[in-house]
Design a protein around this motif. Sequence first.
Motif, PDB file in Angstrom:
ATOM      1  N   LYS A   1      26.027  13.058  15.881  1.00 38.27           N
ATOM      2  CA  LYS A   1      25.887  13.939  16.713  1.00 38.27           C
ATOM      3  C   LYS A   1      27.131  14.156  17.737  1.00 38.27           C
ATOM      4  N   VAL A   2      27.618  12.834  18.215  1.00 39.08           N
ATOM      5  CA  VAL A   2      28.817  12.940  18.994  1.00 39.08           C
ATOM      6  C   VAL A   2      29.895  13.600  18.182  1.00 39.08           C
ATOM      7  N   MET A   3      30.182  13.090  17.018  1.00 44.16           N
ATOM      8  CA  MET A   3      31.270  13.530  16.408  1.00 44.16           C
ATOM      9  C   MET A   3      31.290  15.234  16.382  1.00 44.16           C
ATOM     10  N   VAL A   4      29.958  15.683  15.842  1.00 47.13           N
ATOM     11  CA  VAL A   4      30.026  17.108  15.914  1.00 47.13           C
ATOM     12  C   VAL A   4      30.253  18.081  17.064  1.00 47.13           C
ATOM     13  N   ASP A   5      29.872  17.511  18.380  1.00 50.08           N
ATOM     14  CA  ASP A   5      29.831  17.947  19.619  1.00 50.08           C
ATOM     15  C   ASP A   5      31.484  17.769  19.950  1.00 50.08           C
ATOM     16  N   HIS A   6      32.160  16.564  19.753  1.00 48.75           N
ATOM     17  CA  HIS A   6      33.563  16.610  19.933  1.00 48.75           C
ATOM     18  C   HIS A   6      34.181  17.263  19.096  1.00 48.75           C
ATOM     19  N   ALA A   7      34.164  17.441  17.992  1.00 49.30           N
ATOM     20  CA  ALA A   7      34.654  18.366  16.970  1.00 49.30           C
ATOM     21  C   ALA A   7      35.026  19.645  16.976  1.00 49.30           C
ATOM     22  N   GLY A   8      33.705  20.426  17.552  1.00 49.80           N
ATOM     23  CA  GLY A   8      33.622  21.731  17.935  1.00 49.80           C
ATOM     24  C   GLY A   8      34.892  22.454  18.728  1.00 49.80           C
ATOM     25  N   PRO A   9      35.395  21.934  19.812  1.00 48.11           N
ATOM     26  CA  PRO A   9      36.585  22.514  20.592  1.00 48.11           C
ATOM     27  C   PRO A   9      37.770  22.511  19.480  1.00 48.11           C
ATOM     28  N   ILE A  10      37.993  21.538  18.952  1.00 50.60           N
ATOM     29  CA  ILE A  10      39.071  21.237  18.188  1.00 50.60           C
ATOM     30  C   ILE A  10      38.916  22.319  16.909  1.00 50.60           C
ATOM     31  N   LEU A  11      37.901  22.356  16.172  1.00 48.44           N
ATOM     32  CA  LEU A  11      37.587  23.270  15.072  1.00 48.44           C
ATOM     33  C   LEU A  11      37.853  24.582  15.454  1.00 48.44           C
ATOM     34  N   ALA A  12      37.482  24.775  16.535  1.00 45.55           N
ATOM     35  CA  ALA A  12      37.548  26.408  17.220  1.00 45.55           C
ATOM     36  C   ALA A  12      38.879  26.689  17.147  1.00 45.55           C
ATOM     37  N   ARG A  13      39.912  25.821  17.111  1.00 46.96           N
ATOM     38  CA  ARG A  13      41.421  26.536  16.983  1.00 46.96           C
ATOM     39  C   ARG A  13      41.585  26.629  15.687  1.00 46.96           C
ATOM     40  N   GLY A  14      40.799  26.166  14.624  1.00 49.58           N
ATOM     41  CA  GLY A  14      41.002  26.668  13.012  1.00 49.58           C
ATOM     42  C   GLY A  14      42.039  25.522  12.381  1.00 49.58           C
ATOM     43  N   ASN A  15      42.023  25.614  11.095  1.00 51.33           N
ATOM     44  CA  ASN A  15      42.837  25.100  10.266  1.00 51.33           C
ATOM     45  C   ASN A  15      42.982  23.360  10.448  1.00 51.33           C
ATOM     46  N   ALA A  16      41.621  22.897  10.706  1.00 52.38           N
ATOM     47  CA  ALA A  16      41.781  21.468  10.803  1.00 52.38           C
ATOM     48  C   ALA A  16      41.328  20.660   9.804  1.00 52.38           C
ATOM     49  N   PHE A  17      41.854  19.449   9.437  1.00 54.26           N
ATOM     50  CA  PHE A  17      41.319  18.569   8.336  1.00 54.26           C
ATOM     51  C   PHE A  17      40.813  17.406   9.120  1.00 54.26           C
ATOM     52  N   MET A  18      39.274  17.278   8.871  1.00 52.46           N
ATOM     53  CA  MET A  18      38.520  16.270   9.815  1.00 52.46           C
ATOM     54  C   MET A  18      38.231  15.138   8.756  1.00 52.46           C
ATOM     55  N   ALA A  19      38.735  13.892   8.823  1.00 48.79           N
ATOM     56  CA  ALA A  19      38.501  12.787   8.011  1.00 48.79           C
ATOM     57  C   ALA A  19      37.797  11.832   8.735  1.00 48.79           C
ATOM     58  N   VAL A  20      36.685  11.309   8.428  1.00 49.28           N
ATOM     59  CA  VAL A  20      35.627  10.555   8.809  1.00 49.28           C
ATOM     60  C   VAL A  20      34.879   9.644   7.780  1.00 49.28           C
ATOM     61  N   GLY A  21      34.706   8.577   7.856  1.00 47.83           N
ATOM     62  CA  GLY A  21      33.888   7.687   6.724  1.00 47.83           C
ATOM     63  C   GLY A  21      32.815   8.442   6.104  1.00 47.83           C
ATOM     64  N   ALA A  22      32.944   8.151   4.464  1.00 51.59           N
ATOM     65  CA  ALA A  22      32.160   8.980   3.799  1.00 51.59           C
ATOM     66  C   ALA A  22      30.582   9.011   4.014  1.00 51.59           C
ATOM     67  N   LEU A  23      30.272   7.921   4.489  1.00 54.43           N
ATOM     68  CA  LEU A  23      28.737   7.429   4.739  1.00 54.43           C
ATOM     69  C   LEU A  23      28.165   8.420   6.007  1.00 54.43           C
ATOM     70  N   HIS A  24      29.058   8.956   6.979  1.00 58.39           N
ATOM     71  CA  HIS A  24      28.454   9.868   7.530  1.00 58.39           C
ATOM     72  C   HIS A  24      28.083  11.346   6.982  1.00 58.39           C
ATOM     73  N   LEU A  25      28.419  11.743   6.010  1.00 62.20           N
ATOM     74  CA  LEU A  25      28.558  13.042   5.346  1.00 62.20           C
ATOM     75  C   LEU A  25      27.111  13.241   4.721  1.00 62.20           C
ATOM     76  N   PRO A  26      26.407  12.395   3.939  1.00 61.13           N
ATOM     77  CA  PRO A  26      25.038  12.775   3.208  1.00 61.13           C
ATOM     78  C   PRO A  26      23.937  12.721   4.049  1.00 61.13           C
ATOM     79  N   GLY A  27      22.950  13.239   3.791  1.00 58.34           N
ATOM     80  CA  GLY A  27      21.384  13.035   4.131  1.00 58.34           C
ATOM     81  C   GLY A  27      20.977  14.080   5.388  1.00 58.34           C
ATOM     82  N   PRO A  28      20.035  14.375   5.593  1.00 63.77           N
ATOM     83  CA  PRO A  28      19.345  15.329   6.558  1.00 63.77           C
ATOM     84  C   PRO A  28      19.841  15.203   8.025  1.00 63.77           C
ATOM     85  N   GLU A  29      20.350  14.044   8.397  1.00 59.85           N
ATOM     86  CA  GLU A  29      21.109  13.771   9.519  1.00 59.85           C
ATOM     87  C   GLU A  29      22.441  13.293   9.595  1.00 59.85           C
TER      88      GLU A  29
END
Length: 355
Positions: A310-338
């Motif tokens: 949840k923190v990552m999504v909130d903090h990534a928002g303003p950076i992603l809004a600038r566009g054309n970003a590559f966000m690299a974080v641990g793969a185990l953060h990706l799957p699942g309903p949460e």
Amino acid sequence: MKRVIAIADRAASISLKLLVALNVLFFLSFLAVLLFAAGKAHAEVPTCSGADMLSALQKSSPATYSEIEAEAAATLNGKGLLWKLDKPGEQPSYLFGTMHMTDPRVTTLPPEAQKAFDAAGTLIIETTDVLDKQKMMAAMLKEPDLMMFTDSTTLSSLLKPDEAAAMNAALDARGIPPATVAKMKPWMLSAMMALPACELARQSGGAPVLDVKLAESAKAAGKPVEGLETAESQLRAMASLPLAFHMKGLIDTLKLGDKVNDINETMIVLYQRGDTGMFWPLFRAAMPDEQNDPSGYAAFEETMITSRNKVMVDHAGPILARGNAFMAVGALHLPGPEGLVEDFRKAGYTVTAVN
């Protein structure tokens, strides 16, 4: 499931959480090397000797393997490392799952991920603190009780004599004087013990884990590198779990012995395949006593993965809004309903797997 138990000790369920934590919290791996490995690396990097547990299971128990495969297939967003993030009014960005290791199979990006990384204008990683050793040391000194016992407690005082002997033997094998870790919190030592000797030696020799390699490449290309968390917040996350949980984790990690190599090799194999949804089903099957610790498992998952997502999504928002970003974080953060893929969808993004 009984045949699977032979893969690893029954008592090692919590240590598996800590092993996986190294790939959920990449600050831990770097911290272990920073504290323990300086000047202690082997003259030559040991050969990595782990065996793929998944391949062995497929041969020894096809039925169990099929059950794990079916559970993994049912995991939401459990297949794929590279995801495209689209949102109206923004240039597309990419989300990529990393593994915080130096193994060449990990640090070589798949072609589509390399293409997206090369074209990106900004790199986002979990924390940029690992790129500044002085900043990291300052964070550790600011709250020493997160990592060290500041009272009369020592690690040995919390262990049975045979457990303390096993710990000292494991430390001696890695060239670490037991006295240097006497006041260290158990999760710190578990993090170091969970690294195969070959991985520890590579990192000690200066080889960067994938996330750091990406950051170094981005900086060399003149691209800004942004972080989503701080070293302190990552330390607090691990330190917030109960001491009893961490002590059991340390003891069980010591009991794993050389099986640590097999677990790490299996994780690399799954990572290469992009099977992020298979990590937990495989390890839960290998460790059936996991179900005897539902509260510990839930606390770990909530603290180390869900809340941080949840923190990552909130903090990534303003950076992603600038566009054309590559966000690299641990793969185990990706799957699942949460997981991050679903969290970004909830945040208004169209998230599509790439290949």
